[in-house]
Design an enzyme around this catalytic site. Structure first.
Site, PDB file in Angstrom:
ATOM      1  CB  ILE A   1      16.010   7.302 -14.993  1.00 40.93           C
ATOM      2  CG1 ILE A   1      17.353   7.674 -15.630  1.00 40.93           C
ATOM      3  CG2 ILE A   1      15.882   5.797 -14.845  1.00 40.93           C
ATOM      4  CD1 ILE A   1      18.558   7.349 -14.777  1.00 40.93           C
TER       5      ILE A   1
ATOM      6  N   PRO B   1      10.298   4.464 -14.243  1.00 36.48           N
ATOM      7  CG  PRO B   1       8.764   4.462 -12.462  1.00 36.48           C
ATOM      8  CD  PRO B   1       9.413   5.376 -13.472  1.00 36.48           C
TER       9      PRO B   1
ATOM     10  CB  THR C   1       6.122   0.571 -10.615  1.00 41.42           C
ATOM     11  OG1 THR C   1       6.972   1.724 -10.497  1.00 41.42           O
ATOM     12  CG2 THR C   1       6.840  -0.658 -10.104  1.00 41.42           C
ATOM     13  CG  ASN C   2       3.639   4.209 -10.783  1.00 40.28           C
ATOM     14  OD1 ASN C   2       2.541   3.698 -10.672  1.00 40.28           O
ATOM     15  ND2 ASN C   2       4.499   4.277  -9.779  1.00 40.28           N
TER      16      ASN C   2
ATOM     17  N   GLY D   1      14.264   2.746  -7.957  1.00 36.93           N
ATOM     18  CA  GLY D   1      14.811   2.176  -6.732  1.00 36.93           C
ATOM     19  C   GLY D   1      16.089   2.858  -6.283  1.00 36.93           C
TER      20      GLY D   1
ATOM     21  N   GLY E   1      13.200   7.929  -4.740  1.00 31.58           N
ATOM     22  CA  GLY E   1      13.544   6.542  -4.442  1.00 31.58           C
ATOM     23  C   GLY E   1      12.411   5.730  -3.857  1.00 31.58           C
TER      24      GLY E   1
ATOM     25  CB  CYS F   1       6.792   4.497  -3.993  1.00 33.89           C
ATOM     26  SG  CYS F   1       7.894   3.617  -5.098  1.00 33.89           S
TER      27      CYS F   1
ATOM     28  CD  GLU G   1      13.704  -6.318   2.426  1.00 31.99           C
ATOM     29  OE1 GLU G   1      13.651  -5.591   1.410  1.00 31.99           O
ATOM     30  OE2 GLU G   1      14.716  -6.444   3.131  1.00 31.99           O
TER      31      GLU G   1
END
Length: 467
Positions: free
Chosen positions: A137, A139, A141-142, A222, A240, A273, A361
């Site tokens: 799986i 993401p 983002t990358n 995430g 994560g 991340c 956050e």
């Protein structure tokens, strides 16, 4: 009678052969370089490919991987542009750097080292064998970087891969997979060694995780994605979220620390991340650090009204980041909040307290909160609280070895960067190999081909010792 039996056997063999041909044709029907409409068919195709691939030599695997690297190298700018335009996140020029990094520094078959024990009782060999078919799986983002990196590592280990990309980056992901498959076939590798579906979604990802022919799950994303992978009942590697803090003590080279922090925080608009997400600085050097940050294209937000407008814009009512602003240029974000900003600004900085949501956050935006600490002890304590137990990445700027050592030991992160920008931790401007699947939750750390293998033991009793 024997002749008749031989004829019957020959007929049966021919029929079975034709059935297998038909099966393979059905699975491949409508497929263009590993892309299927149906997840079950994609998995079946990958399983067939892996059956062939498991007999390939390490030398041949390396030939295939070299072909993959070369084909992606030709398409770096195209894939980087595609990911940038589709996701509307990050910076095009930084995506080129990230794609180049995974091509050049993702390990291949050289990472697979066997072990041997010999003695009076004979010989024991430990070999690294493939799991089989891995479900991965990835993401938004990358997207291209993770697929390239995972593909090289998983194939080096002898596996086939079924990708379930994030829907927001499906076109860039699918295109990357097609290019990689074409490279594999060019080098003489099996068809469909890397597969995906044309319309990825949560339901199809669930089908993948539950399928009996998926032997391992690798989830990069995430907390929800990692939790789902760990609940699959299969061997799972989870990469994560993080919320990397930076500690700056009074011994640091402040000018360099400021430059490194801004470079790391602004890299691809803070999407990685590992990127700096908050700063804790010892009070007596805080003013100078902020001054030096401003010299490196950071904008200091001092007006409380401006900060309030920014909070309302980029935070949801529950305090979580507004996804519409993740990975956006800081000039875009600030102008939306009604704050004047030059396009040359890379990061917005502001002083807050340790309970502020910006500090607690992971925003994944070039917004960098700064908290003052009375001394290094308090700074380390606040940084550990901000990191939140993700055990992902932390950074420290200091010339005091004792302080560096203590922070590294106490925060227990997978990546710890001393006196450099965060991206040095994945081999960009730092030593060592790279990966975009950093498995903090499951403990594998920076994954490499050996992460995607089973360790198998072969024991020869009482023989092959020449001592």
């Amino acid at each position: 009678m024997a002749v008749l039996e031989n004829q019957i056997d020959e007929i049966v063999r021919k029929v079975v052969k034709e059935l297998k041909k038909t099966e393979n044709t059905e699975i491949s029907k409508g497929n263009k370089f590993g892309v299927f409409e149906d997840m079950n068919k994609a998995i079946e195709a990958a399983a067939l490919a892996q059956k062939k691939f498991k007999d390939y030599s390490l030398e041949y695997r390396e030939k295939i991987i070299n072909s993959m690297r070369e084909e992606i190298r030709k398409n770096i700018k195209y894939l980087s542009r595609l990911a940038f335009e589709e996701t509307q996140m990050g910076r095009y020029e930084d995506k080129i750097k990230k794609n180049k990094l995974v091509i050049e520094k993702t390990p291949g078959v050289e990472d697979l080292k066997s072990e041997v024990f010999t003695g009076d009782n004979g010989l024991t060999l430990l070999e690294l064998s493939p799991y089989g078919v891995i479900g991965a799986i990835t993401p938004s983002t990358n997207p291209t970087e993770t697929i390239i990196c995972n593909s090289i590592g998983m194939i080096a280990a002898g596996n086939a891969v079924v990708f379930s990309p994030h829907p927001r980056a499906k076109n860039a992901s699918i295109t990357t997979i097609e290019i990689l498959n074409e490279a594999i076939e060019k080098a003489g590798g099996p068809k469909n060694l890397i597969v995906t579906v044309s319309d990825p979604n949560i339901e199809k990802a669930q089908v993948m995780m539950e399928h009996e022919k998926i032997d391992m799950i690798v989830a990069t994303g995430g907390p929800g994605v990692v939790k789902a992978a760990l609940s699959s009942g299969k061997k799972a590697i989870g990469a994560g979220a993080g919320n990397p803090p930076v500690v700056v003590d009074e011994t640091a080279e402040i000018e360099k620390a400021a430059k490194d922090i801004i470079e790391g925080c602004s890299f691809d608009n803070n999407l990685p991340c590992i990127a700096e997400k908050e700063v804790v600085v010892v009070d007596n050097v805080a003013d100078y650090l902020i001054f030096c940050m401003k010299q490196n294209n950071a904008l200091l937000i001092e007006d409380r009204k401006d900060l309030n407008r920014l909070e309302k814009l980029i935070l949801e009512p529950d305090g979580k980041p507004n996804k519409d602003y993740i990975g956006k240029n800081v000039s875009y974000i600030l102008k939306k909040a009604g704050i004047e900003c030059e396009d040359s600004v890379k990061v917005a900085i502001m002083e807050v307290d340790k309970n502020h949501p910006f500090f607690k956050e992971e925003l994944m935006m070039p917004i960098l909160p700064i908290v003052r600490a009375k001394d290094v002890d308090e700074a380390i304590k606040m940084a550990i609280e901000a990191e939140g137990g993700n055990r992902h990445t932390a950074i420290m700027h200091s010339k005091n070895i004792d302080n560096l050592t203590r922070f590294a030991k106490e925060i227990k992160t997978t990546v710890f960067v001393k006196n450099g920008p965060s991206f040095a931790g994945i081999g960009f401007g730092g030593e060592g190999f790279t990966t975009f699947t950093i498995a903090g939750p499951t403990g594998e750390g920076l994954t490499s081909p050996r992460s995607f293998t089973r360790k198998r033991r072969c024991v020869l009793v009482g023989g092959f010792t020449i001592k």
